[in-house]
Design a protein around this motif. Structure first.
Motif, PDB file in Angstrom:
ATOM      1  N   LEU A  52      39.343  36.336  58.586  1.00 22.57           N
ATOM      2  CA  LEU A  52      39.148  37.143  59.791  1.00 22.57           C
ATOM      3  C   LEU A  52      38.513  38.491  59.470  1.00 22.57           C
ATOM      4  O   LEU A  52      37.593  38.923  60.163  1.00 22.57           O
ATOM      5  N   GLU A  53      38.976  39.176  58.429  1.00 22.20           N
ATOM      6  CA  GLU A  53      38.408  40.486  58.084  1.00 22.20           C
ATOM      7  C   GLU A  53      36.929  40.369  57.752  1.00 22.20           C
ATOM      8  O   GLU A  53      36.131  41.231  58.119  1.00 22.20           O
ATOM      9  N   THR A  54      36.529  39.296  57.090  1.00 27.33           N
ATOM     10  CA  THR A  54      35.112  39.076  56.772  1.00 27.33           C
ATOM     11  C   THR A  54      34.316  38.876  58.053  1.00 27.33           C
ATOM     12  O   THR A  54      33.237  39.443  58.222  1.00 27.33           O
ATOM     13  N   MET A  55      34.863  38.098  58.971  1.00 31.17           N
ATOM     14  CA  MET A  55      34.158  37.849  60.231  1.00 31.17           C
ATOM     15  C   MET A  55      34.028  39.135  61.058  1.00 31.17           C
ATOM     16  O   MET A  55      32.986  39.369  61.680  1.00 31.17           O
ATOM     17  N   LEU A  56      35.062  39.973  61.049  1.00 33.47           N
ATOM     18  CA  LEU A  56      34.993  41.237  61.783  1.00 33.47           C
ATOM     19  C   LEU A  56      33.956  42.167  61.158  1.00 33.47           C
ATOM     20  O   LEU A  56      33.191  42.837  61.860  1.00 33.47           O
ATOM     21  N   TRP A  57      33.914  42.195  59.830  1.00 31.72           N
ATOM     22  CA  TRP A  57      32.942  43.035  59.131  1.00 31.72           C
ATOM     23  C   TRP A  57      31.525  42.539  59.426  1.00 31.72           C
ATOM     24  O   TRP A  57      30.623  43.327  59.701  1.00 31.72           O
ATOM     25  N   GLU A  58      31.323  41.225  59.377  1.00 25.78           N
ATOM     26  CA  GLU A  58      30.006  40.661  59.683  1.00 25.78           C
ATOM     27  C   GLU A  58      29.600  40.976  61.121  1.00 25.78           C
ATOM     28  O   GLU A  58      28.433  41.287  61.390  1.00 25.78           O
ATOM     29  N   ALA A  59      30.549  40.904  62.045  1.00 29.82           N
ATOM     30  CA  ALA A  59      30.259  41.220  63.449  1.00 29.82           C
ATOM     31  C   ALA A  59      29.820  42.669  63.583  1.00 29.82           C
ATOM     32  O   ALA A  59      28.880  42.982  64.321  1.00 29.82           O
ATOM     33  N   ARG A  60      30.488  43.564  62.872  1.00 30.78           N
ATOM     34  CA  ARG A  60      30.134  44.994  62.905  1.00 30.78           C
ATOM     35  C   ARG A  60      28.731  45.210  62.352  1.00 30.78           C
ATOM     36  O   ARG A  60      27.935  45.962  62.915  1.00 30.78           O
ATOM     37  N   ILE A  61      28.421  44.542  61.249  1.00 31.03           N
ATOM     38  CA  ILE A  61      27.092  44.692  60.635  1.00 31.03           C
ATOM     39  C   ILE A  61      26.013  44.144  61.567  1.00 31.03           C
ATOM     40  O   ILE A  61      24.970  44.769  61.758  1.00 31.03           O
ATOM     41  N   ARG A  62      26.274  42.970  62.174  1.00 29.98           N
ATOM     42  CA  ARG A  62      25.294  42.408  63.115  1.00 29.98           C
ATOM     43  C   ARG A  62      25.061  43.349  64.290  1.00 29.98           C
ATOM     44  O   ARG A  62      23.933  43.537  64.739  1.00 29.98           O
ATOM     45  N   ALA A  63      26.140  43.962  64.792  1.00 26.44           N
ATOM     46  CA  ALA A  63      26.015  44.896  65.910  1.00 26.44           C
ATOM     47  C   ALA A  63      25.183  46.114  65.498  1.00 26.44           C
ATOM     48  O   ALA A  63      24.338  46.581  66.256  1.00 26.44           O
ATOM     49  N   GLU A  64      25.424  46.614  64.279  1.00 27.46           N
ATOM     50  CA  GLU A  64      24.643  47.753  63.787  1.00 27.46           C
ATOM     51  C   GLU A  64      23.177  47.365  63.609  1.00 27.46           C
ATOM     52  O   GLU A  64      22.287  48.118  63.978  1.00 27.46           O
TER      53      GLU A  64
ATOM     54  N   ASN B 275      32.470  32.015  66.400  1.00 26.18           N
ATOM     55  CA  ASN B 275      31.884  33.283  65.994  1.00 26.18           C
ATOM     56  C   ASN B 275      32.629  34.438  66.650  1.00 26.18           C
ATOM     57  O   ASN B 275      33.355  34.244  67.620  1.00 26.18           O
ATOM     58  N   ILE B 276      32.427  35.626  66.083  1.00 23.57           N
ATOM     59  CA  ILE B 276      33.014  36.853  66.627  1.00 23.57           C
ATOM     60  C   ILE B 276      31.888  37.864  66.794  1.00 23.57           C
ATOM     61  O   ILE B 276      31.049  38.013  65.902  1.00 23.57           O
ATOM     62  N   TYR B 277      31.887  38.566  67.943  1.00 26.70           N
ATOM     63  CA  TYR B 277      30.862  39.563  68.233  1.00 26.70           C
ATOM     64  C   TYR B 277      31.536  40.903  68.474  1.00 26.70           C
ATOM     65  O   TYR B 277      32.518  40.989  69.202  1.00 26.70           O
ATOM     66  N   ASP B 278      30.996  41.958  67.881  1.00 29.53           N
ATOM     67  CA  ASP B 278      31.518  43.303  68.066  1.00 29.53           C
ATOM     68  C   ASP B 278      30.877  43.896  69.319  1.00 29.53           C
ATOM     69  O   ASP B 278      29.658  43.933  69.427  1.00 29.53           O
ATOM     70  N   VAL B 279      31.706  44.337  70.254  1.00 26.55           N
ATOM     71  CA  VAL B 279      31.174  44.943  71.472  1.00 26.55           C
ATOM     72  C   VAL B 279      31.486  46.434  71.537  1.00 26.55           C
ATOM     73  O   VAL B 279      31.294  47.063  72.562  1.00 26.55           O
ATOM     74  N   GLY B 280      31.962  47.008  70.435  1.00 25.20           N
ATOM     75  CA  GLY B 280      32.189  48.448  70.337  1.00 25.20           C
ATOM     76  C   GLY B 280      33.612  48.876  70.591  1.00 25.20           C
ATOM     77  O   GLY B 280      34.382  48.188  71.248  1.00 25.20           O
ATOM     78  N   ASP B 281      33.971  50.031  70.047  1.00 29.47           N
ATOM     79  CA  ASP B 281      35.288  50.650  70.229  1.00 29.47           C
ATOM     80  C   ASP B 281      36.437  49.712  69.861  1.00 29.47           C
ATOM     81  O   ASP B 281      37.457  49.663  70.549  1.00 29.47           O
ATOM     82  N   ASP B 282      36.286  48.947  68.787  1.00 27.78           N
ATOM     83  CA  ASP B 282      37.308  48.009  68.305  1.00 27.78           C
ATOM     84  C   ASP B 282      37.582  46.855  69.261  1.00 27.78           C
ATOM     85  O   ASP B 282      38.653  46.259  69.238  1.00 27.78           O
TER      86      ASP B 282
END
Length: 184
Positions: free
Chosen positions: A94-106, A8-15
Motif C-alpha cells: 500500500l505505501e508503494t502504491m500511495l507513493w506512486e500515486a503521489r509521483i503520478r499526480a506531481e 489502482n490508486i490515484y492521489d487527488v490532493g490533501d491526503d
C-alpha cells in the motif's frame, strides 16, 4: 471474508486518494462468488460510512466533501484507507502504491509547468529509493539505475511494483540532475 481487489490508486490532493476497485468476481459464472463480491462491497461501504462519522474522521470530511463511492471508484482520506486496508487486496504494498500515486499526480501537474519542478519531497524519496545523496551526478544515477533494473525487472524475476517505482523515481531524478538541482 472476501477481499476486494484494488486495481489502482490515484492521489487527488490533501491526503485524499481515489481507489479503483476492480473485482471481476462480480461477473463470475459462479453464483456464490458473485454474492460474495456484492456482500463484500456492501459490508465495506457500511463500515466506511460508520467509521467516517466517528469524531476523528468526521472532522476530515466536514471540511472537505471528497468522500464518495461511485461504482468501483472510492475517494477516501488516507487515514480511512489505511484503516480499511485489510479489507482490500493490493497488487503491491500500500505505501508503494500511495507513493506512486503521489509521483503520478506531481508528474501530471508539472507536465504543464517546467519539468524540473517536482517537489523536494518527491526528489528526496527518489534519492532514498536509489540509495543516492544530493551530490549525485548523472553517472552515479546511470550506474545505480542499471543495477536496480537488473534487480527489479519483471523479466528477470524481479518485483513489478518496485520496477514501476524505479521508473518514476528515475524520471524525477533524471530531470533534476540535468538541471543541476541536486548539487549543493
Amino acid at each position: 471474508m472476501y477481499l476486494l481487489h484494488v486495481k489502482n490508486i490515484y492521489d487527488v490532493g490533501d491526503d485524499y486518494y481515489t481507489i479503483h476497485i476492480e473485482d471481476h468476481g462480480i461477473n463470475s459464472h459462479n453464483r456464490e462468488v458473485r454474492q460474495s463480491v456484492k456482500k463484500a462491497f456492501a459490508d465495506l461501504r457500511k463500515a466506511i460510512n460508520a467509521y467516517r462519522l466517528l469524531p476523528e474522521y468526521a472532522e476530515l470530511y466536514r471540511v472537505d466533501e471528497r468522500y464518495s463511492v461511485k461504482g468501483n471508484y472510492w475517494c477516501l482520506h488516507k487515514q480511512l484507507l489505511l484503516h480499511f486496508a485489510a479489507w482490500l487486496n493490493f497488487p503491491a504494498p500500500l505505501e508503494t502504491m500511495l507513493w506512486e500515486a503521489r509521483i503520478r499526480a506531481e508528474q501530471q501537474y508539472y507536465s504543464f509547468q517546467e519539468p524540473a519542478q517536482v517537489s523536494q519531497v518527491g526528489v528526496d524519496k527518489a534519492l532514498q529509493f536509489f540509495g543516492l545523496d544530493h551530490t549525485a551526478t548523472q553517472e552515479d544515477l546511470k550506474r545505480r539505475y542499471r543495477q536496480l533494473v537488473k534487480r527489479y525487472h519483471p523479466d528477470t524475476g524481479g518485483d513489478e511494483a518496485k520496477f514501476k517505482t524505479l521508473q518514476y523515481a528515475h524520471s524525477i531524478l533524471k530531470a533534476h540532475i540535468k538541471s543541476d538541482a541536486l548539487v549543493g
